[in-house]
Motif scaffolding. Structure first.
Motif, short mmCIF file in Angstrom:
data_model
loop_
_atom_site.label_atom_id
_atom_site.label_comp_id
_atom_site.label_asym_id
_atom_site.label_seq_id
_atom_site.Cartn_x
_atom_site.Cartn_y
_atom_site.Cartn_z
N THR A 279 -30.73 6.58 27.86
CA THR A 279 -31.06 6.96 29.23
C THR A 279 -30.97 8.47 29.40
O THR A 279 -31.85 9.11 30.00
N THR A 280 -29.90 9.06 28.86
CA THR A 280 -29.74 10.51 28.93
C THR A 280 -30.88 11.22 28.22
O THR A 280 -31.43 12.22 28.71
N SER A 281 -31.24 10.71 27.05
CA SER A 281 -32.32 11.32 26.27
C SER A 281 -33.63 11.28 27.04
O SER A 281 -34.33 12.30 27.14
N ALA A 282 -33.99 10.13 27.58
CA ALA A 282 -35.25 10.00 28.30
C ALA A 282 -35.27 10.91 29.53
O ALA A 282 -36.29 11.55 29.83
N ALA A 283 -34.15 10.96 30.24
CA ALA A 283 -34.08 11.80 31.44
C ALA A 283 -34.23 13.27 31.08
O ALA A 283 -34.93 14.02 31.78
N TYR A 284 -33.57 13.70 30.01
CA TYR A 284 -33.67 15.11 29.64
C TYR A 284 -35.08 15.46 29.19
O TYR A 284 -35.61 16.52 29.55
N MET A 285 -35.71 14.59 28.39
CA MET A 285 -37.05 14.88 27.93
C MET A 285 -38.00 15.05 29.12
O MET A 285 -38.82 15.99 29.16
N ALA A 286 -37.90 14.16 30.10
CA ALA A 286 -38.77 14.26 31.28
C ALA A 286 -38.48 15.53 32.07
O ALA A 286 -39.40 16.23 32.52
N GLN A 287 -37.19 15.87 32.20
CA GLN A 287 -36.80 17.06 32.96
C GLN A 287 -37.29 18.33 32.26
O GLN A 287 -37.79 19.26 32.89
N ALA A 288 -37.15 18.37 30.94
CA ALA A 288 -37.58 19.55 30.18
C ALA A 288 -39.09 19.73 30.27
O ALA A 288 -39.58 20.86 30.41
N GLN A 289 -39.81 18.63 30.18
CA GLN A 289 -41.26 18.74 30.28
C GLN A 289 -41.69 19.26 31.65
O GLN A 289 -42.60 20.10 31.74
N ARG A 290 -41.03 18.77 32.71
CA ARG A 290 -41.36 19.26 34.05
C ARG A 290 -40.99 20.73 34.22
O ARG A 290 -41.78 21.54 34.68
N ARG A 291 -39.76 21.07 33.80
CA ARG A 291 -39.26 22.42 34.04
C ARG A 291 -40.05 23.48 33.30
O ARG A 291 -40.32 24.57 33.83
N TYR A 292 -40.45 23.16 32.08
CA TYR A 292 -41.09 24.17 31.25
C TYR A 292 -42.61 23.95 31.12
O TYR A 292 -43.27 24.64 30.34
N GLY A 293 -43.14 22.97 31.85
CA GLY A 293 -44.59 22.76 31.86
C GLY A 293 -45.14 22.32 30.52
O GLY A 293 -46.16 22.84 30.05
N ILE A 294 -44.47 21.37 29.88
CA ILE A 294 -44.85 20.92 28.54
C ILE A 294 -45.51 19.54 28.63
O ILE A 294 -44.93 18.59 29.16
N ASP A 295 -46.72 19.42 28.11
CA ASP A 295 -47.43 18.14 28.13
C ASP A 295 -47.09 17.26 26.92
O ASP A 295 -47.01 16.04 27.04
N ASP A 296 -46.89 17.88 25.76
CA ASP A 296 -46.66 17.15 24.51
C ASP A 296 -45.16 17.01 24.26
O ASP A 296 -44.47 18.00 24.02
N VAL A 297 -44.66 15.78 24.30
CA VAL A 297 -43.23 15.55 24.13
C VAL A 297 -42.74 16.01 22.76
O VAL A 297 -41.55 16.32 22.58
N ASN A 298 -43.64 16.07 21.77
CA ASN A 298 -43.24 16.50 20.43
C ASN A 298 -42.83 17.97 20.37
O ASN A 298 -42.25 18.42 19.38
N LEU A 299 -43.10 18.72 21.43
CA LEU A 299 -42.73 20.13 21.46
C LEU A 299 -41.32 20.35 21.98
O LEU A 299 -40.83 21.49 21.99
N TYR A 351 -26.87 18.37 25.86
CA TYR A 351 -26.60 18.64 24.45
C TYR A 351 -26.12 20.08 24.32
O TYR A 351 -26.23 20.86 25.26
N GLN A 352 -25.61 20.43 23.16
CA GLN A 352 -25.20 21.82 22.98
C GLN A 352 -26.40 22.76 22.88
O GLN A 352 -26.31 23.94 23.22
N ALA A 353 -27.53 22.22 22.41
CA ALA A 353 -28.72 23.06 22.24
C ALA A 353 -29.97 22.22 22.29
O ALA A 353 -29.95 21.01 22.05
N ALA A 354 -31.07 22.89 22.58
CA ALA A 354 -32.40 22.31 22.48
C ALA A 354 -33.36 23.45 22.19
O ALA A 354 -33.06 24.62 22.50
N ALA A 355 -34.48 23.12 21.59
CA ALA A 355 -35.49 24.15 21.33
C ALA A 355 -36.85 23.64 21.74
O ALA A 355 -37.14 22.43 21.65
N LEU A 356 -37.69 24.54 22.20
CA LEU A 356 -39.06 24.23 22.57
C LEU A 356 -40.00 24.90 21.59
O LEU A 356 -39.82 26.08 21.25
N ILE A 357 -40.97 24.16 21.10
CA ILE A 357 -42.00 24.72 20.22
C ILE A 357 -43.12 25.29 21.10
O ILE A 357 -43.53 24.68 22.07
N ARG A 358 -43.60 26.45 20.70
CA ARG A 358 -44.65 27.09 21.48
C ARG A 358 -45.97 26.30 21.34
O ARG A 358 -46.36 25.90 20.25
#
Length: 363
Positions: A279-299, A351-358
């Motif tokens: 649940t935490t993972s899914a929520a963070y992925m959705a939040q990160a995509q919204r916050r940083y404008g990312i369409d591809d979850v693989n990034l 998490y302690q860290a996350a990274a976004l691929i350009r």
């Protein structure tokens, strides 16, 4: 043909085909090829170089700081495996992050738990599945399907654990076998592992280095050089032999874990809430995509291990850390500074860290 890389012959058999691969020097072009779908990531390798003295010092600091925790988790995971398998055990680690863990577990299962244990390392590739030539080879060696345990270092967002289960289900259907497609890891951030020693995002020291802590073997490759009866490919970096940490790292962790078992006994299994992690993972992925404008979850790559991979071999857009002063992210902050990658501090990061691929599409 199998080989053991820079490990001892009894530590692991790599079911990989050593090949020559011309590295892609232009990482921006590599990203464009991957993200456009013109090339699959498994067809290409980034150049691999030795760590700088400053980065190697951070690895040594991380090893000193976290070796007891990793040793305890390896011991705990070995105990869980021993409890879930009868008879001989066949460890099948996923190259390459799973390989050092598999080497350590093999020694512990034999020395601490008195179990007969073999260890192979095989390739699994997102969207391509696990290497079925390698699985068939393992079964032909006389190992029962029921003895197989798949090993990796961690889960990030659970892509590989889901890929593994789906691929093994297909393999079992085609070959009328009963291989367990569950993944056993040291830390399960995604809540998708079958079994894990921990659910915490901590710095597993082997995640900091590439080939020089994984038997001098590259990430696995699946390109035109691999025939239908070949194992997936790899590059063997023999030129790095003088700087190899693989045996020393594994031997140190085994020694620590054996000493812990003698002094304290085997640590009890921790109750992990996989559903909460998922649940935490899914929520963070959705939040990160919204916050940083990312369409591809693989990034989006959550967790220290995945963030490290991004900064070492992809084109990062941003590094996100919960606490820039935390020792476990010091190597990430150094890499970000060296590569002029923007750093964001997010105290709410789960998490302690996350990274976004350009995004190569966005330029």
């Amino acid at each position: 043909m199998t080989f053991s890389g820079s490990y001892r012959a009894g530590d692991v058999s790599f079911l990989l085909k050593p090949i020559g691969v011309e590295p892609i020097l232009d990482l921006d072009e590599k990203e464009r090829l991957i993200q456009s779908g013109r090339r699959h990531y498994s067809e290409m390798l980034s150049p691999e170089s030795l760590p700088s003295p400053a980065y190697l010092a951070l690895f040594r600091d991380a090893f000193a700081a976290n070796r007891q925790r990793m040793a305890r988790d390896c011991l705990r995971l070995a105990a869980l495996i021993a409890a879930r398998r009868d008879g001989a055990i066949t460890l099948v680690s996923l190259a390459r992050a799973g390989t050092p863990v598999g080497v350590i577990l093999g020694h512990l299962l034999r020395r601490v738990f008195g179990r007969e244990c073999s260890h192979y390392s095989v390739s699994i590739i997102r969207d391509r599945g696990v290497d079925e030539v390698a699985l068939r080879h393992i079964l032909r060696q006389g190992h029962s399907a029921e003895s197989i345990v798949f090993i990796d270092g961690w889960t990030g967002k659970g892509v590989i654990s889901r890929e593994l289960r789906q691929a093994v289900d297909g393999f079992n259907a085609r070959h009328r076998s009963a291989v367990d497609g569950g993944l056993y890891v040291l830390c399960d951030l995604a809540g998708t592992a079958a079994c894990a020693a921990s659910g915490d995002d901590y710095l597993i020291p082997s995640s900091i280095l590439n080939a020089t802590v994984s038997g001098l073997v590259s990430r696995s490759v699946l390109n035109q050089a691999i025939g239908p009866d070949d194992f997936h490919g790899c590059v063997y970096y023999e030129q790095f032999a003088a700087h190899d940490q693989s045996r020393q790292f594994a031997d140190g962790l085994v020694g620590d874990a054996v000493a812990l078992a003698a002094a304290e006994g085997v640590p009890a299994a921790q109750a992990l809430d996989a559903r909460a992690a998922a649940t935490t993972s899914a929520a963070y992925m959705a939040q990160a995509q919204r916050r940083y404008g990312i369409d591809d979850v693989n990034l989006v790559k959550p967790g220290i291990g995945e963030a490290t991979r991004v900064l070492l071999r992809r084109v990062p857009q941003r590094l996100i850390v919960r606490d820039a002063g935390a020792p476990d992210v010091a190597h990430l902050c150094l890499l970000a500074a060296e590569k002029s990658i923007p750093l964001t501090i997010d105290a709410t990061l789960p998490y302690q860290a996350a990274a976004l691929i350009r995004s190569a599409v966005d330029g």
